[in-house]
Enzyme design. Sequence first.
Site, short mmCIF file in Angstrom:
data_model
loop_
_atom_site.label_atom_id
_atom_site.label_comp_id
_atom_site.label_asym_id
_atom_site.label_seq_id
_atom_site.Cartn_x
_atom_site.Cartn_y
_atom_site.Cartn_z
N THR A 1 0.82 -1.22 0.00
CA THR A 1 0.00 0.00 0.00
C THR A 1 0.86 1.27 0.00
O THR A 1 2.07 1.21 0.18
CB THR A 1 -0.92 0.00 1.23
N ASP A 2 0.20 2.41 -0.16
CA ASP A 2 0.91 3.70 -0.20
C ASP A 2 0.88 4.40 1.15
O ASP A 2 0.95 5.62 1.23
CB ASP A 2 0.27 4.63 -1.24
N SER B 1 1.22 8.66 5.03
CA SER B 1 0.58 8.60 3.72
C SER B 1 1.64 9.01 2.71
O SER B 1 2.13 10.13 2.74
CB SER B 1 -0.60 9.56 3.66
N ARG B 2 2.03 8.06 1.84
CA ARG B 2 3.20 8.33 1.00
C ARG B 2 2.90 9.18 -0.22
O ARG B 2 3.78 9.84 -0.73
CB ARG B 2 3.85 7.02 0.57
N VAL B 3 1.69 9.17 -0.72
CA VAL B 3 1.45 9.96 -1.93
C VAL B 3 0.38 11.04 -1.75
O VAL B 3 0.25 11.93 -2.55
CB VAL B 3 1.04 9.08 -3.14
#
Length: 595
Positions: A432-433, A458-460
Amino acid sequence: MNEKENPASFGEDTAVEPALKVEIRCLVPPTKEQQEKIRDFMKKRYRADAVEIVITKEPSVVDGFNIFVGDDNYDWSTLGRIRQLRKTIQALPKERRFDRIISLLREDIRDFTLNPGYQQVGEVLTAGDGIAVITGLREAEYGEIVLFDCGIKGMVQDIRSDGTTGIVLFGDDTEITEGSRVVRTRRTAGIPISNRILGRMIDPLGKPIDGGGDIGAKEYYPIERPAPGILQRKPVSEPLETGILSIDSMFPIGRGQRELIIGDRQTGKTSVAVDTILNQKGKDVVCVYVAISQKASSVAKVVNTLQKAGAMDYTVVVSSPASDAASLQYIAPYAGCAVAEYFMYHGRDTLIIYDDLSKHAVAYRTISLLLERAPGREAYPGDVFYLHSRLLERSARLSDALGGGSMTALPIVETQEGDVSAYIPTNIISITDGQIFLDSELFHSGQRPAVNVGLSVSRVGGAAQTGVMKKSVGSVRLDLAQYREMQVFSQFGSDLDEQTTKQLKYGAGLMQLLKQQNQSPLSLSDQVILLICARNRLFMTVEEKRIPSVKQELLEWFKTRHSSLYLRIEHEKAWSEKLQADILEAAEGFFKERS
Ligand code: ATP
Ligand code: MG
């Protein structure tokens, strides 16, 4: 039709062909003339030069012939003809069945033509525990649906080198016994779908289970489909708001992103997901809630919540409760994904919740062990990573050429005692991101939603956050990290300097501000107002335990006395110093009136 499936193409480009073996099972052997006719038919159908006819006595074929060519079966017995007729009648719409039967019989007798009745059949070797092992059907493909004599469907899961095939069953296996017949359907599992599926609850095979009418399917979406490639995607740049202050401010989720919700049992995981669905009201996002191996009562509770809030209008629920066969639980998330894909490929933004993937992995483990696959770590089969990666990769934001639709996924994973390093959690974290980590200690201390700010990421989503939100939230995440550190530190010393006391009070106030009842999403304006007021220390004068109620009053004040400002934030979504000044001025009025 795939070339392999066409019996007419057998033996093409082959110089010397052995004679085609045709077995005729019957009670009364065919006459010479009949044999010649059958020979001619088979020669044409299989393009064979020579046909060898073998006649076997079979008392069960009372009248006519049942002919086998390898796995291919031509049932030309009277019984077979009756079966064909029954199928035609069953295929008629229920309400018209009775008025059509007579005319159908009349037509059938008048226009009687011999249908070759060609199908491939296999035979059951063993059946039990929701698994059947069959022989024959050598050409059946992985994932294809097969049909047993008693009407139960199964899916090809294990194609073995010894010519047998492992089938997972979608129903009760008691009627399937050794020697039962099984035929191919040449279809992989899928969902018959149309826009009318919105608001409905279906099982993983697409059948409505809410007592409502037919879905009026226009299209058929296979449950397994390759994920969109890089060129078919576009970057995540638009937010998908959850309405939860602690998530939207610090761990924003973008449309097309996959954000994991992870935590122990009873930490509010489902609530976060359901609140996100509620918050999509009026935002033109289609939501799909997939319930895997849950109690029927829990699913009913979620559906009830959605109905009461009017959120069912834009939601589809795919449910495979704990009482379902493991095979159905296994395909449930893929079926849900197919539903979301239907809307995504029609240019819509969609949100899908998988509640939850730990139970999904367990269902897959059950199937794999029953299929006698080698167990690996924690007894999961070796391909359990692929199980979830091929599912979550299907979430995407499609390019404009493909309509620009999106699928945002919120998979849920349950941990045991907060252990995120167990097998399934680590796998899914890596796919997941980002993740929202829900902490059971925080939850029990009353800090709800129990988002652990240190372990969540939350990476993006940052790229998708609106300008006004990004500026309003500022350094809140850092402030909270400092607060946690200071809190531990301050437990040892009693006399703290003024600066530290202030910092502690500010941090405690922020934590209070982040508390939010479930089923009460906050709009963008609400969130921006609260964050700006908090960061400018306006809540410092308020007693800590009074903050939640003061927060409500403040928002009410803005909605009634400063509605144009309130709407401006929602509408413009852009940051300006002027906007901040206006908000602060309005808020100061509120705090002055309070004191
Ligand atoms: P399970 O592990 O059983 O699936 P879960 O982690 O999905 O549980 P929920 O069912 O969402 O947890 O929530 C558990 C309980 O906590 C519910 O009764 C719910 O109403 C309550 N709850 C969840 N979030 C909040 C909140 N923000 N404020 C108050 N109560 C909450
Ligand atoms: Mg739950």
